[in-house]
Write an enzyme that holds these catalytic residues in place. Structure first.
Site, mmCIF file in Angstrom:
data_model
loop_
_atom_site.group_PDB
_atom_site.id
_atom_site.type_symbol
_atom_site.label_atom_id
_atom_site.label_comp_id
_atom_site.label_asym_id
_atom_site.label_seq_id
_atom_site.Cartn_x
_atom_site.Cartn_y
_atom_site.Cartn_z
ATOM 1 N N GLY A 52 25.664 11.667 -32.958
ATOM 2 C CA GLY A 52 25.333 10.720 -31.924
ATOM 3 C C GLY A 52 26.197 9.476 -31.921
ATOM 4 O O GLY A 52 27.413 9.514 -32.116
ATOM 5 N N TYR A 53 25.542 8.327 -31.711
ATOM 6 C CA TYR A 53 26.268 7.071 -31.656
ATOM 7 C C TYR A 53 26.823 6.667 -33.009
ATOM 8 O O TYR A 53 27.843 5.972 -33.090
ATOM 9 C CB TYR A 53 25.356 5.968 -31.109
ATOM 10 C CG TYR A 53 25.345 5.913 -29.599
ATOM 11 C CD1 TYR A 53 26.416 5.365 -28.912
ATOM 12 C CD2 TYR A 53 24.283 6.423 -28.862
ATOM 13 C CE1 TYR A 53 26.432 5.318 -27.529
ATOM 14 C CE2 TYR A 53 24.280 6.377 -27.476
ATOM 15 C CZ TYR A 53 25.359 5.830 -26.823
ATOM 16 O OH TYR A 53 25.381 5.789 -25.445
ATOM 17 N N ASP A 111 19.660 10.907 -48.466
ATOM 18 C CA ASP A 111 18.605 10.287 -47.672
ATOM 19 C C ASP A 111 18.820 8.779 -47.628
ATOM 20 O O ASP A 111 18.693 8.088 -48.645
ATOM 21 C CB ASP A 111 17.252 10.630 -48.301
ATOM 22 C CG ASP A 111 16.082 10.007 -47.559
ATOM 23 O OD1 ASP A 111 16.290 9.385 -46.506
ATOM 24 O OD2 ASP A 111 14.939 10.157 -48.051
ATOM 25 N N TYR A 227 18.005 1.478 -27.765
ATOM 26 C CA TYR A 227 18.049 1.922 -26.375
ATOM 27 C C TYR A 227 16.869 1.320 -25.632
ATOM 28 O O TYR A 227 15.774 1.180 -26.195
ATOM 29 C CB TYR A 227 18.005 3.453 -26.309
ATOM 30 C CG TYR A 227 18.058 4.030 -24.903
ATOM 31 C CD1 TYR A 227 19.192 3.869 -24.123
ATOM 32 C CD2 TYR A 227 16.971 4.731 -24.381
ATOM 33 C CE1 TYR A 227 19.242 4.395 -22.838
ATOM 34 C CE2 TYR A 227 17.024 5.259 -23.091
ATOM 35 C CZ TYR A 227 18.159 5.093 -22.324
ATOM 36 O OH TYR A 227 18.220 5.602 -21.050
ATOM 37 N N TYR A 237 9.253 6.259 -23.536
ATOM 38 C CA TYR A 237 10.237 5.674 -24.446
ATOM 39 C C TYR A 237 9.949 4.191 -24.718
ATOM 40 O O TYR A 237 9.287 3.861 -25.704
ATOM 41 C CB TYR A 237 11.668 5.860 -23.913
ATOM 42 C CG TYR A 237 12.696 5.718 -25.010
ATOM 43 C CD1 TYR A 237 13.167 6.839 -25.682
ATOM 44 C CD2 TYR A 237 13.161 4.470 -25.418
ATOM 45 C CE1 TYR A 237 14.081 6.720 -26.724
ATOM 46 C CE2 TYR A 237 14.070 4.344 -26.448
ATOM 47 C CZ TYR A 237 14.528 5.463 -27.096
ATOM 48 O OH TYR A 237 15.414 5.325 -28.128
ATOM 49 N N VAL A 272 23.659 12.221 -24.289
ATOM 50 C CA VAL A 272 23.104 13.480 -24.784
ATOM 51 C C VAL A 272 23.313 13.520 -26.290
ATOM 52 O O VAL A 272 24.441 13.625 -26.769
ATOM 53 C CB VAL A 272 23.783 14.696 -24.119
ATOM 54 C CG1 VAL A 272 23.131 15.994 -24.598
ATOM 55 C CG2 VAL A 272 23.706 14.591 -22.603
ATOM 56 N N THR A 273 22.242 13.400 -27.035
ATOM 57 C CA THR A 273 22.295 13.477 -28.494
ATOM 58 C C THR A 273 21.204 14.425 -28.968
ATOM 59 O O THR A 273 20.284 14.760 -28.221
ATOM 60 C CB THR A 273 22.083 12.098 -29.152
ATOM 61 O OG1 THR A 273 20.728 11.660 -28.902
ATOM 62 C CG2 THR A 273 23.056 11.065 -28.596
#
Length: 389
Positions: A52-53, A111, A227, A237, A272-273
């Site tokens: 993703g980002y 982790d 976001y 969201y 899109v992730t």
């Protein structure tokens, strides 16, 4: 050596295997979109660097500014039955890219929530660099084990206050299906656990651990990626349980901004992730958004270039009234949102492929796993036992 032909097998937006060559090519394609600059050398820590980002930010930093540093992610190695996760292969290629660019950049597979990981990473930073200039926090995880009490927290994708029904996009044998999906109301405990997983607590612990070890260089800044999105997706969201966690992330930025630390959230645009495709309504929304904007939809790599330019001072910070970096203004433009809303309200099963770019969206999901990447030969065997760099 363990070569085999890899095919996309799975259900919906989840695939059982990833394509190593496709994942590697994707990294190269992203790097090719970045213009090189040669400023003063900088060192960065990227938490969530494999997808993703977080991936886009890592590649943009390497290709544009030649950053040194460490990337942290949690990926699965290949087994006798399955390939490694896509992030494993992307990381291997990102490491090769860094070496070619002359950057000293290491990758830790562990982790990020664990104290043992923090110790390992901070030891590495102390030994190799003596400190860092930037911390990018981009973690999207379904659960978190708190190392201080051993408790496991589970995030929830639910509404707050009232149940909600949303249009959502699914795929049946590659064909788009428009659905109505009901979203349950989150309990107070589910909201609290979501905040524990996706809020700012772990981000703060990373900054505090670095500070305690004296590893923050003068002028240090840190951003957590977040976001906001459209009113169309707001109930699931920004006004839902995830939104509560994002609000906590923003509050954490205010708390961290002291004693020489500049902490901000960076509001990125829709993309899109693997994380976003699992949220009801988001796939439809992004498909509609692409139908409106086409090539003007700003990709994660484009936004990451802008983020690095602002973090390094090459361009001024684009902040809103709440001190958040805004990389999403193109998405929330009134005309754009009006056009997306018109399509959202008119969308039905008969016209879905006309009002939404469903084929584009499904291809983007497949690319997350290394499929549908141009120039990749999917008929030839490919090596799956790629070592972690």
């Amino acid at each position: 050596m363990s070569e085999r032909v890899i095919k996309p097998v799975g259900r919906g937006f989840l695939f059982l295997d990833s394509h190593p060559a496709g994942c590697a090519q994707l990294v190269r394609d992203l790097a090719a979109q970045v213009d090189r600059r040669t400023p003063e050398r900088r060192t960065a820590l990227v938490i969530g660097s494999s997808s993703g980002y977080g991936l886009a930010t890592t590649i943009a930093g390497l290709a544009r500014y030649g950053i040194d540093g460490v990337g942290v992610s949690f990926e699965k190695a290949p087994t006798a039955r399955r390939t490694a996760t896509a992030g494993w292969y992307r990381t291997a290629e990102t490491a090769a890219l860094a070496a070619e660019l002359g950057s000293s950049f290491s990758f830790v597979n562990a982790d990020a929530f664990a104290d043992t990981t923090k110790t390992e990473v901070l030891d590495l930073i102390a030994e190799r660099f003596g400190g860092i200039d930037h911390l990018i926090y981009s973690v999207a995880a379904p659960r978190r084990v708190d190392p201080r009490n051993g408790e496991t927290y589970q995030s929830a994708i639910k509404a707050i206050g009232a149940a909600h029904t949303t249009k959502s996009l699914a795929f049946d044998d590659g064909q788009p299906v428009l659905q109505e999906v009901g979203i349950e109301v989150a309990t107070d405990d589910e909201i609290a656990q979501t905040v524990k997983v996706m809020g700012g607590e772990d981000w703060a612990r990373w900054v505090e651990a670095l500070s305690e070890r004296g590893l923050l260089n003068p002028g240090f800044n840190t951003v957590a990626l977040t976001y906001i999105g459209s009113d169309l997706t707001g109930p699931i969201y920004r006004q839902g349980s995830i939104g509560a966690a994002k609000a906590d992330l923003e509050q954490t930025a205010l708390t961290l901004s002291k004693d020489g630390v500049q902490a901000m959230t960076s509001v990125n645009g829709a993309a899109v992730t693997q994380a976003s495709s699992a949220i009801p309504g988001i796939g439809l929304y992004v498909s509609l958004l692409h139908n409106v904007l086409g090539d003007e939809l700003q990709s994660p790599i484009q936004q990451s270039i802008a983020l690095w330019d602002q973090l390094t001072g090459a361009t001024p910070l684009d902040l809103d009234d709440e001190g958040r970096i805004r990389l999403d203004r193109w998405e929330l433009n009134d005309d754009v949102q009006s056009a997306v809303r018109d399509r959202w309200e008119s969308a039905n099963q008969d016209n879905i492929t006309n009002v939404a770019d469903t084929a584009w969206f499904f291809a983007e999901v497949r690319r997350l796993y290394g499929f549908d990447v141009p120039t990749t030969n999917y008929e030839s065997p490919t090596e799956v036992d790629t070592p972690w760099p």
